[in-house]
Design an enzyme around this catalytic site. Sequence first.
Site, PDB file in Angstrom:
ATOM      1  N   SER A 182     -47.334 120.370  79.474  1.00 26.56           N
ATOM      2  CA  SER A 182     -46.137 119.757  78.875  1.00 26.56           C
ATOM      3  C   SER A 182     -46.072 120.118  77.407  1.00 26.56           C
ATOM      4  CB  SER A 182     -46.218 118.236  79.015  1.00 26.56           C
ATOM      5  OG  SER A 182     -45.243 117.621  78.202  1.00 26.56           O
TER       6      SER A 182
ATOM      7  N   TYR B  93     -50.315 110.025  77.223  1.00 26.54           N
ATOM      8  CA  TYR B  93     -49.825 111.166  78.018  1.00 26.54           C
ATOM      9  C   TYR B  93     -50.143 112.481  77.296  1.00 26.54           C
ATOM     10  CZ  TYR B  93     -46.362 114.177  80.423  1.00 26.54           C
ATOM     11  OH  TYR B  93     -45.734 115.184  81.128  1.00 26.54           O
TER      12      TYR B  93
HETATM   13  N1  LIG Z   1     -39.885 116.464  83.808  1.00 25.33           N
HETATM   14  C1  LIG Z   1     -40.269 116.832  82.602  1.00 25.33           C
HETATM   15  O1  LIG Z   1     -39.526 116.746  81.627  1.00 25.33           O
HETATM   16  C2  LIG Z   1     -41.647 117.407  82.412  1.00 25.33           C
HETATM   17  C3  LIG Z   1     -41.921 118.055  81.197  1.00 25.33           C
HETATM   18  C4  LIG Z   1     -43.183 118.579  80.989  1.00 25.33           C
HETATM   19  C5  LIG Z   1     -44.132 118.486  81.972  1.00 25.33           C
HETATM   20  N2  LIG Z   1     -43.857 117.851  83.140  1.00 25.33           N
HETATM   21  C6  LIG Z   1     -44.933 117.784  84.152  1.00 25.33           C
HETATM   22  O2  LIG Z   1     -44.432 118.348  85.345  1.00 25.33           O
HETATM   23  C7  LIG Z   1     -45.191 117.847  86.438  1.00 25.33           C
HETATM   24  C8  LIG Z   1     -44.256 117.467  87.555  1.00 25.33           C
HETATM   25  O3  LIG Z   1     -43.458 116.373  87.134  1.00 25.33           O
HETATM   26  P1  LIG Z   1     -41.893 116.273  87.423  1.00 25.33           P
HETATM   27  O4  LIG Z   1     -41.227 116.188  86.139  1.00 25.33           O
HETATM   28  O5  LIG Z   1     -41.509 117.303  88.400  1.00 25.33           O
HETATM   29  O6  LIG Z   1     -41.797 114.786  88.014  1.00 25.33           O
HETATM   30  P2  LIG Z   1     -41.741 114.216  89.483  1.00 25.33           P
HETATM   31  O7  LIG Z   1     -40.575 114.778  90.205  1.00 25.33           O
HETATM   32  O8  LIG Z   1     -41.876 112.750  89.331  1.00 25.33           O
HETATM   33  O9  LIG Z   1     -43.045 114.818  90.159  1.00 25.33           O
HETATM   34  C9  LIG Z   1     -44.322 114.267  90.024  1.00 25.33           C
HETATM   35  C10 LIG Z   1     -45.035 114.550  91.310  1.00 25.33           C
HETATM   36  O10 LIG Z   1     -46.409 114.152  91.223  1.00 25.33           O
HETATM   37  C11 LIG Z   1     -46.763 113.536  92.442  1.00 25.33           C
HETATM   38  N3  LIG Z   1     -47.824 112.573  92.206  1.00 25.33           N
HETATM   39  C12 LIG Z   1     -47.846 111.618  91.249  1.00 25.33           C
HETATM   40  N4  LIG Z   1     -48.959 110.883  91.371  1.00 25.33           N
HETATM   41  C13 LIG Z   1     -49.642 111.401  92.424  1.00 25.33           C
HETATM   42  C14 LIG Z   1     -50.878 111.065  93.051  1.00 25.33           C
HETATM   43  N5  LIG Z   1     -51.636 110.046  92.608  1.00 25.33           N
HETATM   44  N6  LIG Z   1     -51.282 111.794  94.108  1.00 25.33           N
HETATM   45  C15 LIG Z   1     -50.516 112.825  94.565  1.00 25.33           C
HETATM   46  N7  LIG Z   1     -49.352 113.183  94.019  1.00 25.33           N
HETATM   47  C16 LIG Z   1     -48.925 112.480  92.953  1.00 25.33           C
HETATM   48  C17 LIG Z   1     -45.491 112.834  92.906  1.00 25.33           C
HETATM   49  O11 LIG Z   1     -45.456 112.702  94.308  1.00 25.33           O
HETATM   50  P3  LIG Z   1     -45.634 111.268  95.025  1.00 25.33           P
HETATM   51  O12 LIG Z   1     -44.875 110.270  94.233  1.00 25.33           O
HETATM   52  O13 LIG Z   1     -45.121 111.522  96.415  1.00 25.33           O
HETATM   53  O14 LIG Z   1     -47.101 111.026  95.010  1.00 25.33           O
HETATM   54  C18 LIG Z   1     -44.404 113.802  92.465  1.00 25.33           C
HETATM   55  O15 LIG Z   1     -44.096 114.735  93.488  1.00 25.33           O
HETATM   56  C19 LIG Z   1     -46.018 116.686  85.889  1.00 25.33           C
HETATM   57  O16 LIG Z   1     -47.348 117.120  85.697  1.00 25.33           O
HETATM   58  C20 LIG Z   1     -45.369 116.394  84.544  1.00 25.33           C
HETATM   59  O17 LIG Z   1     -46.271 115.838  83.621  1.00 25.33           O
HETATM   60  C21 LIG Z   1     -42.635 117.317  83.385  1.00 25.33           C
END
Ligand SMILES: NC(=O)c1ccc[n+]([C@@H]2O[C@H](COP(=O)([O-])OP(=O)(O)OC[C@H]3O[C@@H](n4cnc5c(N)ncnc54)[C@H](OP(=O)(O)O)[C@@H]3O)[C@@H](O)[C@H]2O)c1
Length: 238
Positions: A137, A150
């Site tokens: 991130s 975070y």
């Molecule tokens: N969106 C942004 O702006 C952004 C920016 C920078 C980095 N990121 C990073 O991108 C990555 C993906 O996030 P996203 O933004 O795509 O959000 P998201 O759609 O909420 O995806 C997060 C995923 O992680 C899974 N997850 C969470 N806890 C888990 C657990 N204990 N065991 C297994 N799976 C788990 C969730 O699936 P379940 O709920 O089904 O478990 C979900 O599919 C993350 O690492 C986040 O920090 C996001």
Amino acid sequence: MKKIALVTGGGSGIGRAIALGLALLGSEVFLGGRDERRLQVVADEIARQGGRAWPCAGDLADDAQLRKLAQRVLDEGGGIDVLVNCAGSFKMGSWESEPVEDLDELYRITLRAPYQLTQLLLPALKARTGQVVFINSSAALMAGAKWGAYSAMKAGLKSLADSLRAEVNSSGVRVVSVFPGRTATPMQERIFGLENRPYSRENLIQPEDVARMVVAALELPHTAEVTDIFVRPTKKLA
Ligand SMILES: NC(=O)c1ccc[n+]([C@@H]2O[C@H](COP(=O)([O-])OP(=O)(O)OC[C@H]3O[C@@H](n4cnc5c(N)ncnc54)[C@H](OP(=O)(O)O)[C@@H]3O)[C@@H](O)[C@H]2O)c1
């Protein structure tokens, strides 16, 4: 030989977009996450594209379930070419109010799970000169107010990725960290809510934008390695 990928967090957001992108290029994809129904929806989307994917429901914060996931990929996939550590969680709060349990929870999913999963799959990745992706991130590089826990975990994740790269490049294994800014996913929608901002997904990076960059890096000839990908929304938040 068929290419095998494991994408954690493959049921939504950035992980889903990467899984769809990898499947389009012919990889068979194991999808990690807790919500089996959402994983099945993505597996069905991949099947409609003509690909193959397997929902693998399990909590990555639970050692036994994480081990089971790694073993399933090895048993049913027969090996692994690409591991995408994407699953993540978000917490925010001031130093004065955020409970230490938030830090513990973030640690398990942001650092411990990718560390252990990568360790378990590393011999198989080396056997196929595989690739490891860490979805990090922009917060790893700049910690704002209330984002301390975070940001600290993501900064740690960068260190893990960099040290892994230093250890495994000589075996041909490539490691890439991806540092997206705000991306239109369910997690980001929740962050906007926590910050009391009106959510507008059209001004953010789209998950497919991140996926395109990841897939391009993975597809490079093995003589070159992309180590870090930085991507930001063009329009900055006020
Ligand atoms: N969106 C942004 O702006 C952004 C920016 C920078 C980095 N990121 C990073 O991108 C990555 C993906 O996030 P996203 O933004 O795509 O959000 P998201 O759609 O909420 O995806 C997060 C995923 O992680 C899974 N997850 C969470 N806890 C888990 C657990 N204990 N065991 C297994 N799976 C788990 C969730 O699936 P379940 O709920 O089904 O478990 C979900 O599919 C993350 O690492 C986040 O920090 C996001």
